[in-house]
Motif scaffolding. Structure first.
Motif, PDB file in Angstrom:
ATOM      1  N   GLY A   1     113.781  18.267  72.274  1.00 65.57           N
ATOM      2  CA  GLY A   1     113.316  19.431  72.914  1.00 65.57           C
ATOM      3  C   GLY A   1     111.837  19.519  73.722  1.00 65.57           C
ATOM      4  O   GLY A   1     111.468  18.350  73.581  1.00 65.57           O
ATOM      5  N   GLY A   2     111.515  20.316  74.286  1.00 62.64           N
ATOM      6  CA  GLY A   2     110.509  20.124  74.868  1.00 62.64           C
ATOM      7  C   GLY A   2     110.508  21.157  76.046  1.00 62.64           C
ATOM      8  O   GLY A   2     111.357  22.033  76.362  1.00 62.64           O
ATOM      9  N   LEU A   3     109.358  20.958  77.114  1.00 62.34           N
ATOM     10  CA  LEU A   3     109.141  22.020  78.236  1.00 62.34           C
ATOM     11  C   LEU A   3     109.826  21.020  79.496  1.00 62.34           C
ATOM     12  O   LEU A   3     109.447  19.858  79.593  1.00 62.34           O
ATOM     13  N   VAL A   4     110.590  21.783  80.128  1.00 60.46           N
ATOM     14  CA  VAL A   4     111.088  21.296  81.346  1.00 60.46           C
ATOM     15  C   VAL A   4     111.379  22.268  82.568  1.00 60.46           C
ATOM     16  O   VAL A   4     111.291  23.431  82.329  1.00 60.46           O
ATOM     17  N   GLN A   5     111.332  21.930  83.651  1.00 55.66           N
ATOM     18  CA  GLN A   5     111.514  22.565  84.980  1.00 55.66           C
ATOM     19  C   GLN A   5     112.561  23.149  84.941  1.00 55.66           C
ATOM     20  O   GLN A   5     113.723  22.286  84.791  1.00 55.66           O
ATOM     21  N   PRO A   6     112.939  24.344  85.684  1.00 53.16           N
ATOM     22  CA  PRO A   6     114.197  24.735  86.179  1.00 53.16           C
ATOM     23  C   PRO A   6     114.852  23.613  86.849  1.00 53.16           C
ATOM     24  O   PRO A   6     114.272  22.964  87.924  1.00 53.16           O
ATOM     25  N   GLY A   7     116.073  23.233  86.628  1.00 54.00           N
ATOM     26  CA  GLY A   7     116.948  22.286  87.405  1.00 54.00           C
ATOM     27  C   GLY A   7     116.970  20.933  86.677  1.00 54.00           C
ATOM     28  O   GLY A   7     117.536  20.062  86.855  1.00 54.00           O
ATOM     29  N   GLY A   8     115.964  20.983  85.695  1.00 54.52           N
ATOM     30  CA  GLY A   8     115.806  19.552  85.015  1.00 54.52           C
ATOM     31  C   GLY A   8     116.810  19.466  83.834  1.00 54.52           C
ATOM     32  O   GLY A   8     117.685  19.967  83.485  1.00 54.52           O
ATOM     33  N   SER A   9     116.742  18.186  82.879  1.00 58.57           N
ATOM     34  CA  SER A   9     117.545  17.793  82.180  1.00 58.57           C
ATOM     35  C   SER A   9     116.592  17.370  80.826  1.00 58.57           C
ATOM     36  O   SER A   9     115.411  17.127  80.906  1.00 58.57           O
TER      37      SER A   9
ATOM     38  N   ASP B   1     121.936  19.530  81.679  1.00 53.54           N
ATOM     39  CA  ASP B   1     121.456  19.140  83.000  1.00 53.54           C
ATOM     40  C   ASP B   1     121.444  20.610  83.838  1.00 53.54           C
ATOM     41  O   ASP B   1     121.797  21.454  83.213  1.00 53.54           O
ATOM     42  N   SER B   2     120.705  20.709  84.965  1.00 55.30           N
ATOM     43  CA  SER B   2     120.681  21.936  85.509  1.00 55.30           C
ATOM     44  C   SER B   2     120.438  22.993  84.807  1.00 55.30           C
ATOM     45  O   SER B   2     120.613  24.152  84.781  1.00 55.30           O
ATOM     46  N   LEU B   3     119.006  22.869  83.959  1.00 56.74           N
ATOM     47  CA  LEU B   3     118.560  23.922  83.100  1.00 56.74           C
ATOM     48  C   LEU B   3     118.227  25.018  83.870  1.00 56.74           C
ATOM     49  O   LEU B   3     117.370  24.864  84.981  1.00 56.74           O
TER      50      LEU B   3
ATOM     51  N   THR C   1     116.391  28.557  77.421  1.00 57.81           N
ATOM     52  CA  THR C   1     115.200  28.676  76.787  1.00 57.81           C
ATOM     53  C   THR C   1     115.634  29.275  75.312  1.00 57.81           C
ATOM     54  O   THR C   1     116.077  30.390  75.190  1.00 57.81           O
ATOM     55  N   ALA C   2     115.480  28.369  74.347  1.00 61.30           N
ATOM     56  CA  ALA C   2     115.809  29.042  73.011  1.00 61.30           C
ATOM     57  C   ALA C   2     115.288  27.694  72.002  1.00 61.30           C
ATOM     58  O   ALA C   2     115.071  26.820  72.366  1.00 61.30           O
ATOM     59  N   VAL C   3     115.765  28.005  70.720  1.00 51.94           N
ATOM     60  CA  VAL C   3     115.623  26.976  69.414  1.00 51.94           C
ATOM     61  C   VAL C   3     116.923  26.467  69.557  1.00 51.94           C
ATOM     62  O   VAL C   3     117.789  27.387  69.150  1.00 51.94           O
ATOM     63  N   TYR C   4     117.251  25.311  69.492  1.00 54.17           N
ATOM     64  CA  TYR C   4     118.518  24.739  69.258  1.00 54.17           C
ATOM     65  C   TYR C   4     118.821  24.106  68.016  1.00 54.17           C
ATOM     66  O   TYR C   4     117.841  23.335  67.706  1.00 54.17           O
TER      67      TYR C   4
ATOM     68  N   THR D   1     115.079  22.712  67.337  1.00 55.45           N
ATOM     69  CA  THR D   1     114.212  21.923  68.194  1.00 55.45           C
ATOM     70  C   THR D   1     114.002  22.843  69.529  1.00 55.45           C
ATOM     71  O   THR D   1     115.087  23.550  70.009  1.00 55.45           O
ATOM     72  N   GLN D   2     112.944  23.273  69.739  1.00 56.65           N
ATOM     73  CA  GLN D   2     112.617  24.147  71.106  1.00 56.65           C
ATOM     74  C   GLN D   2     112.723  23.666  72.480  1.00 56.65           C
ATOM     75  O   GLN D   2     112.193  22.617  72.691  1.00 56.65           O
ATOM     76  N   VAL D   3     113.540  24.268  73.153  1.00 60.21           N
ATOM     77  CA  VAL D   3     113.644  23.983  74.526  1.00 60.21           C
ATOM     78  C   VAL D   3     113.206  25.258  75.306  1.00 60.21           C
ATOM     79  O   VAL D   3     113.369  26.361  75.289  1.00 60.21           O
ATOM     80  N   THR D   4     112.109  24.851  76.184  1.00 66.34           N
ATOM     81  CA  THR D   4     111.562  25.884  77.074  1.00 66.34           C
ATOM     82  C   THR D   4     111.894  25.448  78.663  1.00 66.34           C
ATOM     83  O   THR D   4     111.387  24.299  78.846  1.00 66.34           O
ATOM     84  N   VAL D   5     112.345  26.177  79.290  1.00 64.48           N
ATOM     85  CA  VAL D   5     112.518  25.862  80.819  1.00 64.48           C
ATOM     86  C   VAL D   5     111.868  26.984  81.556  1.00 64.48           C
ATOM     87  O   VAL D   5     112.038  28.036  81.614  1.00 64.48           O
ATOM     88  N   SER D   6     110.890  26.358  82.183  1.00 60.89           N
ATOM     89  CA  SER D   6     109.940  27.317  82.854  1.00 60.89           C
ATOM     90  C   SER D   6     109.287  26.320  83.884  1.00 60.89           C
ATOM     91  O   SER D   6     109.011  25.100  83.749  1.00 60.89           O
ATOM     92  N   SER D   7     108.799  26.829  84.856  1.00 57.51           N
ATOM     93  CA  SER D   7     107.988  26.224  86.035  1.00 57.51           C
ATOM     94  C   SER D   7     106.383  26.571  85.794  1.00 57.51           C
ATOM     95  O   SER D   7     105.811  25.985  86.801  1.00 57.51           O
TER      96      SER D   7
END
Length: 131
Positions: free
Chosen positions: A9-17, A84-86, A91-94, A125-131
């Motif tokens: 998990g981690g921080l990723v921008q919208p559209g990322g993977s 993909d295409s996040l 955004t959530a804990v997976y 694991t935390q997934v955060t999708v944010s710009s």
């Protein structure tokens, strides 16, 4: 001792993977289906995808179809969730979980994963999708 270790998990921008991994130990890995759920604060846990014990069949929630791909390497006792295409709403804990064949077949029949069929949960694991 059964262990499921989720990572990736981690921080990723919208559209990322991202690719999440779930490393398992303490049980016969290829006897079990493996699933991924996610949860955000204030919401119920949502089943995202699951895969059969030998990897021949899978289920995806509507929110994951076309963007997520679940796979497993039984030689490494590991399951992967490629995302993909996040979107920000991903955004959530997976969490990864193990279950019998019913976890997969009921999901495929009912269109939703039922936690009743999950036997054990790993930490998330935390997934955060944010710009």
């Amino acid at each position: 001792e059964v262990q499921l270790q989720a990572s990736g998990g981690g921080l990723v921008q919208p559209g990322g993977s991202l690719r999440l991994s779930c490393a398992a130990s303490g049980f016969t890995f290829d006897d079990y289906a493996i699933g991924w759920f996610r949860q955000t604060p204030g919401k119920e846990r949502e089943g995202v995808a699951c895969i059969s014990s030998v990897g021949s069949s899978a289920y995806y929630a509507d929110s994951a179809k076309g963007r997520f791909s679940i796979s497993r390497d039984n030689a490494k006792n590991t399951v992967y969730l490629r995302m993909d295409s996040l979107k920000p709403e991903d955004t959530a804990v997976y969490y990864c979980t193990i279950g019998g064949l019913m976890m997969l077949t009921t999901a495929q029949a009912m269109g939703v994963m039922d936690e009743t069929y999950c036997d054990f949960w790993g930490q998330g694991t935390q997934v955060t999708v944010s710009s």
